[in-house]
Structure formats: structure tokens, C-alpha cells
Design a protein around this motif. Sequence first.
Motif, mmCIF file in Angstrom:
data_model
loop_
_atom_site.group_PDB
_atom_site.id
_atom_site.type_symbol
_atom_site.label_atom_id
_atom_site.label_comp_id
_atom_site.label_asym_id
_atom_site.label_seq_id
_atom_site.Cartn_x
_atom_site.Cartn_y
_atom_site.Cartn_z
ATOM 1 N N ALA A 155 22.051 45.177 -50.604
ATOM 2 C CA ALA A 155 21.450 46.201 -51.455
ATOM 3 C C ALA A 155 21.541 45.766 -52.912
ATOM 4 O O ALA A 155 22.556 45.227 -53.344
ATOM 5 C CB ALA A 155 22.153 47.538 -51.267
ATOM 6 N N SER A 156 20.480 45.993 -53.645
ATOM 7 C CA SER A 156 20.489 45.758 -55.086
ATOM 8 C C SER A 156 21.429 46.775 -55.726
ATOM 9 O O SER A 156 21.836 47.746 -55.075
ATOM 10 C CB SER A 156 19.079 45.927 -55.647
ATOM 11 N N PRO A 157 21.758 46.618 -57.003
ATOM 12 C CA PRO A 157 22.586 47.630 -57.659
ATOM 13 C C PRO A 157 21.995 49.041 -57.576
ATOM 14 O O PRO A 157 22.733 50.027 -57.597
ATOM 15 C CB PRO A 157 22.676 47.141 -59.104
ATOM 16 N N ALA A 158 20.664 49.125 -57.427
ATOM 17 C CA ALA A 158 20.010 50.427 -57.294
ATOM 18 C C ALA A 158 20.057 50.954 -55.859
ATOM 19 O O ALA A 158 19.586 52.056 -55.589
ATOM 20 C CB ALA A 158 18.560 50.323 -57.759
ATOM 21 N N GLY A 159 20.609 50.171 -54.929
ATOM 22 C CA GLY A 159 20.744 50.603 -53.552
ATOM 23 C C GLY A 159 19.581 50.249 -52.654
ATOM 24 O O GLY A 159 19.527 50.674 -51.505
ATOM 25 N N VAL A 160 18.642 49.440 -53.140
ATOM 26 C CA VAL A 160 17.466 49.040 -52.368
ATOM 27 C C VAL A 160 17.776 47.740 -51.625
ATOM 28 O O VAL A 160 18.235 46.764 -52.235
ATOM 29 C CB VAL A 160 16.249 48.835 -53.300
ATOM 30 N N LEU A 161 17.533 47.721 -50.318
ATOM 31 C CA LEU A 161 17.753 46.491 -49.556
ATOM 32 C C LEU A 161 16.796 45.408 -50.026
ATOM 33 O O LEU A 161 15.598 45.634 -50.156
ATOM 34 C CB LEU A 161 17.575 46.744 -48.060
ATOM 35 N N ARG A 162 17.356 44.221 -50.270
ATOM 36 C CA ARG A 162 16.590 43.094 -50.800
ATOM 37 C C ARG A 162 16.895 41.845 -49.982
ATOM 38 O O ARG A 162 17.992 41.696 -49.448
ATOM 39 C CB ARG A 162 16.988 42.829 -52.257
ATOM 40 N N PRO A 163 15.938 40.918 -49.922
ATOM 41 C CA PRO A 163 16.214 39.645 -49.255
ATOM 42 C C PRO A 163 17.145 38.783 -50.111
ATOM 43 O O PRO A 163 17.187 38.916 -51.339
ATOM 44 C CB PRO A 163 14.835 39.004 -49.123
ATOM 45 N N THR A 164 17.846 37.930 -49.439
ATOM 46 C CA THR A 164 18.748 36.992 -50.102
ATOM 47 C C THR A 164 18.337 35.586 -49.720
ATOM 48 O O THR A 164 18.027 35.320 -48.550
ATOM 49 C CB THR A 164 20.203 37.255 -49.669
ATOM 50 N N THR A 165 18.343 34.689 -50.694
ATOM 51 C CA THR A 165 18.007 33.286 -50.455
ATOM 52 C C THR A 165 19.289 32.467 -50.470
ATOM 53 O O THR A 165 20.138 32.648 -51.341
ATOM 54 C CB THR A 165 17.023 32.766 -51.512
ATOM 55 N N LEU A 166 19.411 31.588 -49.492
ATOM 56 C CA LEU A 166 20.565 30.699 -49.375
ATOM 57 C C LEU A 166 20.199 29.334 -49.954
ATOM 58 O O LEU A 166 19.108 28.825 -49.715
ATOM 59 C CB LEU A 166 20.965 30.544 -47.913
ATOM 60 N N TYR A 167 21.142 28.768 -50.691
ATOM 61 C CA TYR A 167 20.971 27.457 -51.297
ATOM 62 C C TYR A 167 22.178 26.568 -50.966
ATOM 63 O O TYR A 167 23.276 27.073 -50.753
ATOM 64 C CB TYR A 167 20.857 27.558 -52.826
ATOM 65 N N TYR A 168 21.951 25.260 -50.990
ATOM 66 C CA TYR A 168 23.053 24.321 -50.855
ATOM 67 C C TYR A 168 22.814 23.136 -51.770
ATOM 68 O O TYR A 168 21.691 22.879 -52.235
ATOM 69 C CB TYR A 168 23.231 23.858 -49.398
ATOM 70 N N LYS A 169 23.894 22.403 -52.007
ATOM 71 C CA LYS A 169 23.790 21.184 -52.810
ATOM 72 C C LYS A 169 24.885 20.219 -52.355
ATOM 73 O O LYS A 169 26.052 20.607 -52.276
ATOM 74 C CB LYS A 169 23.955 21.488 -54.301
#
Length: 174
Positions: A155-169
Motif C-alpha cells: 500500500a502507498s502511504p495513502a493506503g492504495v495498493l500499488r505494484p512493486t518493481t524488484l531490482y538487482y545488481k
Amino acid sequence: MTVTRLTAARLDASAPELADLLAEVVADGASVGFLAPLDRATALAWWRERARAVAAGRLAVWVARDAGGRVAGTVSLAFADKPNSRHRAEVVTLMVRRDGRGRGLGRRLLGTAEEAAVAAGITLLHLDTESDSPAELLYRSAGWVRAGAIPDYAASPAGVLRPTTLYYKRVGTG
């Protein structure tokens, strides 16, 4: 601007300033694990818990201070605790104060964490960030590779579900 790694005691002493930073970035919409409004007591308790993780060797925390000594940003590295994953670490809670954004501090903090990871024998870093956030530009421009996205992950700080992107290095491998 100075960037220093904090001991558990110095993190505990800096916790009030770091709590203010955390509350500010959450109020600005950064998805760092908290909902808005974030009260100072919760932010302070969270940072104090991080001090215990530093003392236990599970976490490394750096703080950037401006010329006046004020906390301008922070980044942390969370070390894996399982024997088969000690070659990797997670970059967590990269935060820069509102008036310090767009000046290279985020990149400097990220680079500090990457260099420390290499010095600790880490060869793979990973992180997650809210999809389509300004942070994604930083990670991509710093050579991080997008591994994929998970819908409705946090959830964003506003409580809305959002996608998350995964990164690696990959780091320290030549």
C-alpha cells in the motif's frame, strides 16, 4: 555533505532526526513501508529497532549530514541470515530529505551502500521500490537491473495498493 556509517549507539542517538526524515518522506508519498500520516512515536520506535539490528550485525545504516549537521538522507543494507544467502544483501530505506532531492545525494548514498557491500564480500544486491516512482529512475541509471513487478504488493502511504518493481545488481565481481 558527509556520509557516515552509524554504530548502534550513534543510530540510537540519531533516531529522533531520522524519525523526522522518515515522517517527511512518508508525508511526501514515498512507499517505505508506512501509511500516512506517520506519527513521530511510531517512526522513532522503528528507528530504535533498527539500532538493535545494527548491534546484532543484521543491518548497516549510513546517514548523510549537510554542512550544518542536519540529517539529509539515509540508506541501509540488510544482510541475509541464512547460510545459503550470505553472498547477497538488500538495499533498504534509501531516503533523501525533500530539499536535498535532485542533487545527487540519493546516488551517493546508493553508491556508499554498494561499495560497503563489496567490502563485506557481498556479490549480489537486491531491492524493491514502488513501480513508476521517481526512485526507479535512480536505480536504472545506476545500473540496476529490473527483475520484474508484483501487482498490488504494498500500500502507498495513502493506503492504495500499488505494484512493486524488484531490482538487482551484481557487485564486486570484476
